[in-house]
Scaffold this motif. Structure first.
Motif, mmCIF file in Angstrom:
data_model
loop_
_atom_site.group_PDB
_atom_site.id
_atom_site.type_symbol
_atom_site.label_atom_id
_atom_site.label_comp_id
_atom_site.label_asym_id
_atom_site.label_seq_id
_atom_site.Cartn_x
_atom_site.Cartn_y
_atom_site.Cartn_z
ATOM 1 N N LYS A 35 7.891 26.966 -7.052
ATOM 2 C CA LYS A 35 9.074 26.172 -7.371
ATOM 3 C C LYS A 35 9.479 26.380 -8.825
ATOM 4 N N PRO A 36 10.790 26.353 -9.094
ATOM 5 C CA PRO A 36 11.251 26.518 -10.471
ATOM 6 C C PRO A 36 10.694 25.436 -11.391
ATOM 7 N N HIS A 37 10.381 25.834 -12.607
ATOM 8 C CA HIS A 37 9.892 24.952 -13.665
ATOM 9 C C HIS A 37 8.546 24.328 -13.335
ATOM 10 N N CYS A 38 7.725 25.081 -12.601
ATOM 11 C CA CYS A 38 6.359 24.662 -12.285
ATOM 12 C C CYS A 38 5.378 25.708 -12.796
ATOM 13 N N ALA A 39 4.211 25.241 -13.216
ATOM 14 C CA ALA A 39 3.131 26.123 -13.660
ATOM 15 C C ALA A 39 2.000 26.021 -12.642
ATOM 16 N N TYR A 40 1.393 27.145 -12.321
ATOM 17 C CA TYR A 40 0.314 27.220 -11.343
ATOM 18 C C TYR A 40 -0.901 27.851 -12.015
ATOM 19 N N LEU A 41 -2.032 27.148 -11.998
ATOM 20 C CA LEU A 41 -3.233 27.591 -12.696
ATOM 21 C C LEU A 41 -4.296 28.047 -11.712
ATOM 22 N N PHE A 42 -4.979 29.138 -12.067
ATOM 23 C CA PHE A 42 -6.079 29.680 -11.278
ATOM 24 C C PHE A 42 -7.213 30.060 -12.218
ATOM 25 N N ALA A 43 -8.440 29.977 -11.750
ATOM 26 C CA ALA A 43 -9.606 30.398 -12.538
ATOM 27 C C ALA A 43 -10.431 31.377 -11.730
ATOM 28 N N ASN A 44 -11.305 32.105 -12.435
ATOM 29 C CA ASN A 44 -12.242 32.979 -11.737
ATOM 30 C C ASN A 44 -13.422 32.139 -11.226
ATOM 31 N N ARG A 45 -14.322 32.762 -10.502
ATOM 32 C CA ARG A 45 -15.445 32.059 -9.881
ATOM 33 C C ARG A 45 -16.325 31.343 -10.910
ATOM 34 N N ARG A 46 -16.530 31.953 -12.069
ATOM 35 C CA ARG A 46 -17.394 31.349 -13.103
ATOM 36 C C ARG A 46 -16.643 30.366 -13.988
ATOM 37 N N ALA A 47 -15.333 30.252 -13.817
ATOM 38 C CA ALA A 47 -14.469 29.354 -14.593
ATOM 39 C C ALA A 47 -14.503 29.673 -16.084
ATOM 40 N N THR A 48 -14.610 30.963 -16.420
ATOM 41 C CA THR A 48 -14.551 31.387 -17.814
ATOM 42 C C THR A 48 -13.200 32.021 -18.151
ATOM 43 N N ARG A 49 -12.408 32.297 -17.119
ATOM 44 C CA ARG A 49 -11.083 32.888 -17.298
ATOM 45 C C ARG A 49 -10.072 32.103 -16.465
ATOM 46 N N MET A 50 -8.849 32.044 -16.974
ATOM 47 C CA MET A 50 -7.788 31.307 -16.305
ATOM 48 C C MET A 50 -6.509 32.134 -16.360
ATOM 49 N N LYS A 51 -5.731 32.070 -15.292
ATOM 50 C CA LYS A 51 -4.392 32.655 -15.279
ATOM 51 C C LYS A 51 -3.402 31.556 -14.926
ATOM 52 N N VAL A 52 -2.244 31.630 -15.572
ATOM 53 C CA VAL A 52 -1.181 30.655 -15.350
ATOM 54 C C VAL A 52 0.079 31.424 -14.975
ATOM 55 N N LEU A 53 0.643 31.085 -13.831
ATOM 56 C CA LEU A 53 1.900 31.666 -13.394
ATOM 57 C C LEU A 53 2.959 30.572 -13.513
ATOM 58 N N VAL A 54 4.050 30.873 -14.200
ATOM 59 C CA VAL A 54 5.140 29.918 -14.390
ATOM 60 C C VAL A 54 6.417 30.529 -13.841
ATOM 61 N N HIS A 55 7.107 29.750 -13.008
ATOM 62 C CA HIS A 55 8.423 30.155 -12.503
ATOM 63 C C HIS A 55 9.446 29.426 -13.362
ATOM 64 N N ASP A 56 10.237 30.166 -14.143
ATOM 65 C CA ASP A 56 11.182 29.547 -15.080
ATOM 66 C C ASP A 56 12.572 29.329 -14.485
ATOM 67 N N GLY A 57 12.724 29.549 -13.200
ATOM 68 C CA GLY A 57 14.023 29.385 -12.552
ATOM 69 C C GLY A 57 14.753 30.705 -12.371
ATOM 70 N N VAL A 58 14.336 31.742 -13.108
ATOM 71 C CA VAL A 58 14.954 33.061 -13.022
ATOM 72 C C VAL A 58 13.932 34.097 -12.591
ATOM 73 N N GLY A 59 12.754 34.044 -13.194
ATOM 74 C CA GLY A 59 11.673 34.981 -12.900
ATOM 75 C C GLY A 59 10.341 34.284 -13.077
ATOM 76 N N VAL A 60 9.289 35.068 -13.125
ATOM 77 C CA VAL A 60 7.957 34.491 -13.295
ATOM 78 C C VAL A 60 7.286 35.061 -14.540
ATOM 79 N N TRP A 61 6.438 34.246 -15.132
ATOM 80 C CA TRP A 61 5.623 34.609 -16.290
ATOM 81 C C TRP A 61 4.174 34.497 -15.869
ATOM 82 N N LEU A 62 3.335 35.402 -16.328
ATOM 83 C CA LEU A 62 1.906 35.346 -16.041
ATOM 84 C C LEU A 62 1.154 35.447 -17.366
ATOM 85 N N ALA A 63 0.312 34.460 -17.625
ATOM 86 C CA ALA A 63 -0.478 34.433 -18.856
ATOM 87 C C ALA A 63 -1.951 34.286 -18.482
ATOM 88 N N ALA A 64 -2.813 34.765 -19.377
ATOM 89 C CA ALA A 64 -4.263 34.680 -19.141
ATOM 90 C C ALA A 64 -4.939 34.074 -20.354
#
Length: 111
Positions: A35-64
């Motif tokens: 959904k637009p203007h929402c951030a979605y967070l995921f972690a690896n199995r050990r919870a030492t790394r995280m990725k965040v996907l954000v839908h800004d209404g036009v495209g998506v951003w992925l940060a780690a």
């Protein structure tokens, strides 16, 4: 900055080699849609790394983010496939702090 109205956390681990398309497919699988203007967070199995996907209404951003020491306080799958966080909880989570003790979830309602 990117406007974020809702922050969602997926409890099941994700492979951190996932790129934007794979992460987006995972968001759709777990949350039903990106959904637009929402951030979605995921972690690896050990919870030492995280990725965040954000839908800004036009495209998506992925940060780690990676912690060099310690772990992110990530809920297990037994708490359901997803959880919603507020901004204060997200800030604590990103720092590796116990976010479950921050915000409205930390309210004392009984003595």
């Amino acid at each position: 900055m990117i406007r974020i109205d809702a922050i969602w956390l997926a409890t099941e681990p994700m492979d951190m080699r996932a790129g934007t398309e794979t992460a987006l497919a995972r968001v759709i699988d777990v949350f039903g849609a990106a959904k637009p203007h929402c951030a979605y967070l995921f972690a690896n199995r050990r919870a030492t790394r995280m990725k965040v996907l954000v839908h800004d209404g036009v495209g998506v951003w992925l940060a780690a983010r990676r912690l060099h020491q310690g772990k992110f306080h990530w809920p297990g799958i037994r708490h359901g496939p997803q959880a919603e966080l507020d901004t204060e909880q997200l800030q604590a989570l990103v720092l590796g702090l116990p976010w479950q003790r921050v915000g409205s979830n930390a309210a004392i309602t009984m003595l």
